[in-house]
Design a protein around this motif. Structure first.
Motif, PDB file in Angstrom:
ATOM      1  N   VAL A 253       0.842  -1.209   0.000  1.00 55.90           N
ATOM      2  CA  VAL A 253       0.000   0.000   0.000  1.00 55.90           C
ATOM      3  C   VAL A 253       0.871   1.252   0.000  1.00 55.90           C
ATOM      4  CG1 VAL A 253      -1.623   1.352   1.380  1.00 55.90           C
ATOM      5  CG2 VAL A 253      -1.990  -1.099   1.077  1.00 55.90           C
ATOM      6  N   ILE A 254       1.936   1.235   0.831  1.00 53.06           N
ATOM      7  CA  ILE A 254       2.853   2.382   0.899  1.00 53.06           C
ATOM      8  C   ILE A 254       3.522   2.604  -0.449  1.00 53.06           C
ATOM      9  CG2 ILE A 254       5.012   3.191   1.932  1.00 53.06           C
ATOM     10  CD1 ILE A 254       4.107   1.812   4.537  1.00 53.06           C
TER      11      ILE A 254
ATOM     12  N   GLN B 247       2.417   1.650  -3.388  1.00 54.32           N
ATOM     13  CA  GLN B 247       1.433   2.127  -4.377  1.00 54.32           C
ATOM     14  C   GLN B 247       1.134   3.610  -4.163  1.00 54.32           C
ATOM     15  OE1 GLN B 247      -1.743  -0.652  -3.659  1.00 54.32           O
ATOM     16  NE2 GLN B 247      -1.104  -2.011  -5.316  1.00 54.32           N
ATOM     17  N   LYS B 248       1.015   4.031  -2.886  1.00 49.31           N
ATOM     18  CA  LYS B 248       0.749   5.434  -2.592  1.00 49.31           C
ATOM     19  C   LYS B 248       1.899   6.307  -3.056  1.00 49.31           C
ATOM     20  CE  LYS B 248      -2.449   5.233   1.295  1.00 49.31           C
ATOM     21  NZ  LYS B 248      -2.632   5.484   2.728  1.00 49.31           N
ATOM     22  N   SER B 249       3.130   5.816  -2.820  1.00 48.60           N
ATOM     23  CA  SER B 249       4.320   6.556  -3.222  1.00 48.60           C
ATOM     24  C   SER B 249       4.390   6.703  -4.740  1.00 48.60           C
ATOM     25  CB  SER B 249       5.558   5.806  -2.687  1.00 48.60           C
ATOM     26  OG  SER B 249       6.717   6.466  -3.092  1.00 48.60           O
TER      27      SER B 249
ATOM     28  N   ALA C 207       1.829   6.541  -6.767  1.00 47.28           N
ATOM     29  CA  ALA C 207       0.745   7.430  -7.195  1.00 47.28           C
ATOM     30  C   ALA C 207       1.132   8.897  -6.983  1.00 47.28           C
ATOM     31  CB  ALA C 207      -0.522   7.094  -6.412  1.00 47.28           C
ATOM     32  N   LYS C 208       1.810   9.155  -5.853  1.00 42.44           N
ATOM     33  CA  LYS C 208       2.249  10.512  -5.535  1.00 42.44           C
ATOM     34  C   LYS C 208       3.268  11.005  -6.571  1.00 42.44           C
ATOM     35  CE  LYS C 208       3.651  13.180  -1.493  1.00 42.44           C
ATOM     36  NZ  LYS C 208       4.138  13.083  -0.096  1.00 42.44           N
TER      37      LYS C 208
END
Length: 211
Positions: free
Chosen positions: A166-167, A169-171, A173-174
């Protein structure tokens, strides 16, 4: 030592432990049976489950499985479950059983393996581990607890991996958002520059035309 030995031998005679020792296990090996018995006892929450290896000693059997049940009902439940478990998993039936009336010390005789299910005070009084102190003690690992621990560890590992994913993927996406924002800004700048250049060109043409 002599005191316990004499008492134990008397009880063995009382409990017919010396009955036909020619009868042997039908399917399981003695150690396999002893371990199965220990696991069955643990399944009923027996305490201080111990296997004594008597194969190198001059005794009437190969292994003792010793355990404790806090109250009569637990002693009965442990003994009953042991017999059921060995019958269902290994096809082995006890040759003899004693002590189910008083439930202070239940003895289940598989010939090659003898099971002792004690009430705490009786185990402390007879102290079979002291009597057979030369015997090798085999460690008993609760497989259910062990499996549960492995399962719990796997669950924790999976949770950590999921969180890491999740981290990541968030990174990603950011980073993608920043990249898009930068590209958009660059495009706006390019358009602005092109418009400014076109305006200058038009102004220059008008100036040339008026001259």
């Amino acid at each position: 030592m002599v005191r316990y030995d004499d008492r134990f031998r008397e009880l063995c005679n009382d409990r017919h432990l010396s009955i036909n020792r020619r009868f042997r296990l039908r399917n399981a090996r003695p150690l396999q049976l002893a371990k199965q018995i220990a696991q069955a006892a643990l399944e009923k929450k027996a305490e201080d489950v111990t296997i004594l290896d008597l194969t190198q000693l001059d005794t009437v059997t190969d292994y003792f499985v010793i355990c404790t049940g806090e109250v009569n009902q637990q002693v009965k439940a442990i003994a009953t479950h042991i017999e059921k478990s060995t019958r269902e998993t290994l096809g082995e039936k006890a040759a003899h059983r004693e002590g189910m009336d008083a439930l202070n010390w239940v003895l289940i005789d598989y010939i090659d393996v003898v099971v002792h299910v004690f009430r705490p005070s009786f185990r402390d009084y007879y102290r079979l581990e002291d009597l057979w102190s030369d015997a090798k003690v085999i460690e008993v690992v609760d497989q259910a607890t062990s499996k549960s621990a492995v399962k719990e560890s796997a669950k924790r590992t999976a949770a950590i991996k999921k969180k890491a994913l999740v981290i990541t993927q968030k990174s990603a996406a950011k980073k993608q958002a920043v990249k898009k924002k930068t590209a958009k800004k660059a495009a706006k700048k390019a358009v602005k520059k092109a418009v400014k250049k076109a305006a200058k060109k038009v102004t220059r043409r008008k100036r040339d035309a008026s001259a």
